[in-house]
Write an enzyme that holds these catalytic residues in place. Structure first.
Site, PDB file in Angstrom:
ATOM      1  N   LEU A  86       0.853  -1.176   0.000  1.00 38.52           N
ATOM      2  CA  LEU A  86       0.000   0.000   0.000  1.00 38.52           C
ATOM      3  C   LEU A  86       0.894   1.232   0.000  1.00 38.52           C
ATOM      4  O   LEU A  86       1.997   1.207   0.565  1.00 38.52           O
ATOM      5  CB  LEU A  86      -0.896   0.029   1.244  1.00 38.52           C
ATOM      6  CG  LEU A  86      -1.910  -1.107   1.424  1.00 38.52           C
ATOM      7  CD1 LEU A  86      -2.633  -0.954   2.758  1.00 38.52           C
ATOM      8  CD2 LEU A  86      -2.917  -1.137   0.282  1.00 38.52           C
ATOM      9  N   ASP A  87       0.420   2.306  -0.615  1.00 38.20           N
ATOM     10  CA  ASP A  87       1.158   3.558  -0.548  1.00 38.20           C
ATOM     11  C   ASP A  87       1.371   3.955   0.914  1.00 38.20           C
ATOM     12  O   ASP A  87       0.566   3.602   1.791  1.00 38.20           O
ATOM     13  CB  ASP A  87       0.381   4.687  -1.244  1.00 38.20           C
ATOM     14  CG  ASP A  87       0.364   4.539  -2.757  1.00 38.20           C
ATOM     15  OD1 ASP A  87       1.167   3.745  -3.279  1.00 38.20           O
ATOM     16  OD2 ASP A  87      -0.454   5.225  -3.398  1.00 38.20           O
ATOM     17  N   GLN A  88       2.403   4.722   1.152  1.00 36.50           N
ATOM     18  CA  GLN A  88       2.714   5.150   2.514  1.00 36.50           C
ATOM     19  C   GLN A  88       1.517   5.809   3.194  1.00 36.50           C
ATOM     20  O   GLN A  88       1.231   5.546   4.363  1.00 36.50           O
ATOM     21  CB  GLN A  88       3.895   6.129   2.500  1.00 36.50           C
ATOM     22  CG  GLN A  88       4.275   6.657   3.883  1.00 36.50           C
ATOM     23  CD  GLN A  88       5.488   7.575   3.839  1.00 36.50           C
ATOM     24  OE1 GLN A  88       6.063   7.811   2.775  1.00 36.50           O
ATOM     25  NE2 GLN A  88       5.878   8.105   4.983  1.00 36.50           N
ATOM     26  N   GLU A  89       0.795   6.655   2.480  1.00 36.13           N
ATOM     27  CA  GLU A  89      -0.304   7.396   3.090  1.00 36.13           C
ATOM     28  C   GLU A  89      -1.651   6.696   2.997  1.00 36.13           C
ATOM     29  O   GLU A  89      -2.674   7.266   3.362  1.00 36.13           O
ATOM     30  CB  GLU A  89      -0.393   8.793   2.456  1.00 36.13           C
ATOM     31  CG  GLU A  89       0.853   9.644   2.653  1.00 36.13           C
ATOM     32  CD  GLU A  89       1.211   9.834   4.118  1.00 36.13           C
ATOM     33  OE1 GLU A  89       0.303   9.806   4.972  1.00 36.13           O
ATOM     34  OE2 GLU A  89       2.405  10.020   4.419  1.00 36.13           O
ATOM     35  N   THR A  90      -1.664   5.472   2.484  1.00 37.21           N
ATOM     36  CA  THR A  90      -2.902   4.695   2.438  1.00 37.21           C
ATOM     37  C   THR A  90      -2.943   3.732   3.619  1.00 37.21           C
ATOM     38  O   THR A  90      -1.977   3.018   3.869  1.00 37.21           O
ATOM     39  CB  THR A  90      -2.996   3.895   1.121  1.00 37.21           C
ATOM     40  OG1 THR A  90      -2.964   4.805   0.014  1.00 37.21           O
ATOM     41  CG2 THR A  90      -4.286   3.084   1.063  1.00 37.21           C
TER      42      THR A  90
END
Length: 338
Positions: free
Chosen positions: A138-142
């Site tokens: 997952l993306d860092q901010e997800t």
């Protein structure tokens, strides 16, 4: 002598009496050629009724075929207490709810503070030995659900399910506006933006990309909660597709609402009291909602796949995190104020 994880077993039925062991490994246990070669090099990697044998031998009705993998550790990952919530765990799998802001795996410049550091620390405290194998990222901010395999067999199986599009990944996102129609799909090829390579865009020459969506709840016409299902797995796919239909994710600093084109760069992060004059109420709402969350409002809500060992279809869900529930409350209040 090597230490092994618990064996994965298969009992030969009457209909398969006389099959070659290598056929059982391939067609029933679904062991990849790579893993099969690795198992053959270990003393107890492949056994029939507890005995090490060549894979070219025939098996008989009632024989118990077992594969065993040697225990491993991620000795290149520094154990570190990092917060995450366990949604499910057995001897083969760990399913966690990742917080926003945390990178999944160490990368250049980010050797600590990752989910991998936290999971390795958790295993070490339990006296367990596993190598960190995230099945997807997952993306860092997800925030949200992520699956971690405890051995190469499990990692292989879930990866193959992903390639075959048999893993169901669903997300929840808060977006500006309300998609029309409220249930549909975005079928738009994605590739790098030639002018800004760190961004992705929908372009006819891109890679095939398909996202299905459904509006869960609309807050007037200014914002909505949308459930999304990925049919492909391109970088930033949800963010790019929702932007392409005029509904960018709230809080997304890379794929922003068109209203930001009206703002001087130094005023993009300005508080409400110094926002430019002449903004419409809907434009002002865009900026206020974006300022209400520190990341793109995207959450990996549900993950479903077949357990590689039990063959049971399993579904895991992670509740919305506090920052997104607060954002929903603000969106609802904004709807009342309009």
């Amino acid at each position: 002598m090597s230490e092994y994880y618990p064996p994965i077993s298969y009992t030969v039925p009457p209909s398969e009496d006389g099959w070659l062991l290598k056929t059982i490994l391939q067609k029933r246990l679904h062991v990849s050629r790579k893993l099969q070669s690795r198992l053959k090099l270990t003393e107890q990697g492949i056994t029939v009724n507890g005995q090490r044998v060549y894979i070219s031998v025939p098996v008989r009705d009632g024989d118990v075929v077992e594969i065993r993998m040697e225990k491993e550790i991620s000795d290149d990952i520094l154990p570190e207490p990092i917060p995450f919530r366990i949604l499910y765990e057995d001897e083969h799998l760990l399913i966690v709810n990742k917080e926003a802001g945390i990178i999944v795996h160490p990368t250049h410049g980010h050797y600590t503070g990752t989910l991998a550091n936290g999971v390795v620390h958790y295993w070490r405290d339990k006296g367990e030995a596993f190598r960190f194998r995230a099945v997807h990222r997952l993306d860092q901010e997800t925030s949200g659900v992520i699956a971690i395999a405890k051995n190469p067999y499990v990692h292989q199986h879930i990866s193959e399910q992903m390639i075959a599009n048999e893993v169901d990944k669903r997300y929840l996102a808060l977006v500006h506006g309300v998609p029309s129609p409220e249930e549909g799909e975005v079928d738009g090829p994605i590739d790098r933006d030639p002018e800004e390579p760190h961004r992705r865009i929908v372009t006819p020459d891109g890679y095939p990309s398909l996202t299905r969506y459904q509006v869960v709840e609309a807050y007037g016409s200014s914002s909505s909660l949308v459930q999304l299902k990925l049919e492909t797995g391109r970088t930033h796919q949800i963010r790019v597709h929702m932007t392409s239909i005029g509904c960018p994710l709230i809080g997304d600093k890379l794929y922003r609402h068109p209203v930001y084109r009206m703002l001087p760069p130094e005023e993009e992060g300005a508080p409400e009291t110094v926002l430019p004059q002449g903004l419409t109420p809907s434009e002002r709402t865009v900026l206020l909602l974006d300022h209400s969350i520190s990341r793109q409002a995207l959450h990996a809500w549900e993950l479903s796949f077949q357990h590689p060992v039990t063959r049971e279809r399993m579904t895991f869900q992670a509740p919305l995190p506090p920052d997104m529930t607060r954002l929903i409350a603000e969106a609802k209040q904004d709807e009342l104020d309009q």
